[in-house]
Design a protein around this motif. Structure first.
Motif, PDB file in Angstrom:
ATOM      1  N   ILE A   4       0.837  -1.202   0.000  1.00 22.79           N
ATOM      2  CA  ILE A   4       0.000   0.000   0.000  1.00 22.79           C
ATOM      3  C   ILE A   4       0.873   1.253   0.000  1.00 22.79           C
ATOM      4  O   ILE A   4       0.614   2.211  -0.726  1.00 22.79           O
ATOM      5  CB  ILE A   4      -0.962  -0.012   1.207  1.00 22.79           C
ATOM      6  CG1 ILE A   4      -1.960  -1.156   1.041  1.00 22.79           C
ATOM      7  CG2 ILE A   4      -1.672   1.322   1.342  1.00 22.79           C
ATOM      8  CD1 ILE A   4      -2.831  -1.378   2.246  1.00 22.79           C
ATOM      9  N   ALA A   5       1.939   1.258   0.794  1.00 21.69           N
ATOM     10  CA  ALA A   5       2.836   2.404   0.844  1.00 21.69           C
ATOM     11  C   ALA A   5       3.540   2.597  -0.494  1.00 21.69           C
ATOM     12  O   ALA A   5       3.717   3.726  -0.962  1.00 21.69           O
ATOM     13  CB  ALA A   5       3.854   2.229   1.963  1.00 21.69           C
ATOM     14  N   LEU A   6       3.937   1.503  -1.134  1.00 22.34           N
ATOM     15  CA  LEU A   6       4.580   1.600  -2.442  1.00 22.34           C
ATOM     16  C   LEU A   6       3.617   2.135  -3.493  1.00 22.34           C
ATOM     17  O   LEU A   6       3.975   2.994  -4.311  1.00 22.34           O
ATOM     18  CB  LEU A   6       5.114   0.225  -2.864  1.00 22.34           C
ATOM     19  CG  LEU A   6       5.808   0.167  -4.216  1.00 22.34           C
ATOM     20  CD1 LEU A   6       7.060   1.019  -4.211  1.00 22.34           C
ATOM     21  CD2 LEU A   6       6.122  -1.264  -4.578  1.00 22.34           C
ATOM     22  N   ALA A   7       2.367   1.667  -3.466  1.00 22.76           N
ATOM     23  CA  ALA A   7       1.365   2.150  -4.416  1.00 22.76           C
ATOM     24  C   ALA A   7       1.089   3.634  -4.204  1.00 22.76           C
ATOM     25  O   ALA A   7       0.939   4.397  -5.167  1.00 22.76           O
ATOM     26  CB  ALA A   7       0.085   1.340  -4.281  1.00 22.76           C
ATOM     27  N   ALA A   8       1.021   4.077  -2.949  1.00 24.21           N
ATOM     28  CA  ALA A   8       0.790   5.495  -2.665  1.00 24.21           C
ATOM     29  C   ALA A   8       1.966   6.342  -3.144  1.00 24.21           C
ATOM     30  O   ALA A   8       1.779   7.426  -3.708  1.00 24.21           O
ATOM     31  CB  ALA A   8       0.556   5.701  -1.175  1.00 24.21           C
ATOM     32  N   ALA A   9       3.184   5.868  -2.940  1.00 26.33           N
ATOM     33  CA  ALA A   9       4.360   6.618  -3.386  1.00 26.33           C
ATOM     34  C   ALA A   9       4.396   6.730  -4.908  1.00 26.33           C
ATOM     35  O   ALA A   9       4.712   7.784  -5.456  1.00 26.33           O
ATOM     36  CB  ALA A   9       5.632   5.952  -2.867  1.00 26.33           C
ATOM     37  N   LEU A  10       4.064   5.654  -5.609  1.00 21.69           N
ATOM     38  CA  LEU A  10       4.037   5.709  -7.068  1.00 21.69           C
ATOM     39  C   LEU A  10       2.936   6.621  -7.581  1.00 21.69           C
ATOM     40  O   LEU A  10       3.113   7.328  -8.577  1.00 21.69           O
ATOM     41  CB  LEU A  10       3.874   4.303  -7.639  1.00 21.69           C
ATOM     42  CG  LEU A  10       5.095   3.392  -7.511  1.00 21.69           C
ATOM     43  CD1 LEU A  10       4.755   1.997  -7.997  1.00 21.69           C
ATOM     44  CD2 LEU A  10       6.273   3.966  -8.261  1.00 21.69           C
ATOM     45  N   THR A  11       1.793   6.625  -6.905  1.00 21.81           N
ATOM     46  CA  THR A  11       0.690   7.489  -7.303  1.00 21.81           C
ATOM     47  C   THR A  11       1.061   8.959  -7.135  1.00 21.81           C
ATOM     48  O   THR A  11       0.744   9.792  -7.984  1.00 21.81           O
ATOM     49  CB  THR A  11      -0.564   7.166  -6.481  1.00 21.81           C
ATOM     50  OG1 THR A  11      -0.878   5.787  -6.663  1.00 21.81           O
ATOM     51  CG2 THR A  11      -1.738   8.009  -6.915  1.00 21.81           C
ATOM     52  N   LEU A  12       1.747   9.275  -6.045  1.00 24.90           N
ATOM     53  CA  LEU A  12       2.138  10.661  -5.816  1.00 24.90           C
ATOM     54  C   LEU A  12       3.261  11.098  -6.748  1.00 24.90           C
ATOM     55  O   LEU A  12       3.348  12.267  -7.125  1.00 24.90           O
ATOM     56  CB  LEU A  12       2.558  10.853  -4.361  1.00 24.90           C
ATOM     57  CG  LEU A  12       1.434  10.714  -3.331  1.00 24.90           C
ATOM     58  CD1 LEU A  12       2.001  10.806  -1.926  1.00 24.90           C
ATOM     59  CD2 LEU A  12       0.383  11.777  -3.549  1.00 24.90           C
ATOM     60  N   ALA A  13       4.129  10.183  -7.157  1.00 33.74           N
ATOM     61  CA  ALA A  13       5.264  10.531  -8.007  1.00 33.74           C
ATOM     62  C   ALA A  13       4.900  10.560  -9.488  1.00 33.74           C
ATOM     63  O   ALA A  13       5.581  11.206 -10.277  1.00 33.74           O
ATOM     64  CB  ALA A  13       6.397   9.549  -7.784  1.00 33.74           C
ATOM     65  N   SER A  14       3.833   9.888  -9.884  1.00 40.81           N
ATOM     66  CA  SER A  14       3.517   9.791 -11.307  1.00 40.81           C
ATOM     67  C   SER A  14       3.166  11.132 -11.953  1.00 40.81           C
ATOM     68  O   SER A  14       3.562  11.367 -13.092  1.00 40.81           O
ATOM     69  CB  SER A  14       2.428   8.758 -11.554  1.00 40.81           C
ATOM     70  OG  SER A  14       1.234   9.130 -10.923  1.00 40.81           O
ATOM     71  N   PRO A  15       2.431  12.072 -11.312  1.00 42.21           N
ATOM     72  CA  PRO A  15       2.198  13.364 -11.982  1.00 42.21           C
ATOM     73  C   PRO A  15       3.493  14.136 -12.227  1.00 42.21           C
ATOM     74  O   PRO A  15       3.649  14.783 -13.249  1.00 42.21           O
ATOM     75  CB  PRO A  15       1.286  14.128 -11.025  1.00 42.21           C
ATOM     76  CG  PRO A  15       0.626  13.082 -10.219  1.00 42.21           C
ATOM     77  CD  PRO A  15       1.618  11.967 -10.106  1.00 42.21           C
TER      78      PRO A  15
END
Length: 90
Positions: A4-15
């Motif tokens: 979950i933490a990895l998915a959140a980090a990728l979501t925040l970094a993708s924009p």
């Protein structure tokens, strides 16, 4: 939990990753930004030229006329305040 933490980090970094432009891209030919789309008809004013701004001759009610009244206004629902009649105001 780590997933979950990895998915959140990728979501925040993708924009931020999506906004980086390639170095070879020519941004001068693309429209947008604060520059006008076309230049002035007589060319840009030079330093020392007199620039005259004219006030709008229309009154606010002429420039921005109110909308025509509706034939029927429904009763307002919870949280609605526009284009409706408040309950008890009839």
């Amino acid at each position: 939990m780590k997933l979950i933490a990895l998915a959140a980090a990728l979501t925040l970094a993708s924009p931020a990753l999506a906004q980086t432009a390639p170095a070879a891209m020519n941004t001068a030919s693309q429209p947008g930004g604060y520059a006008p789309a076309t230049m002035w008809a007589n060319g840009a004013p030079q330093p020392g030229d007199r620039v005259v701004f004219h006030a709008n001759p229309l009154t606010p009610s002429e420039a921005f006329p109110p909308p025509a009244p509706r034939a029927h206004y429904p009763l307002c629902t919870n949280g609605q305040a526009d284009e409706c009649i408040q309950r008890g105001s009839r």
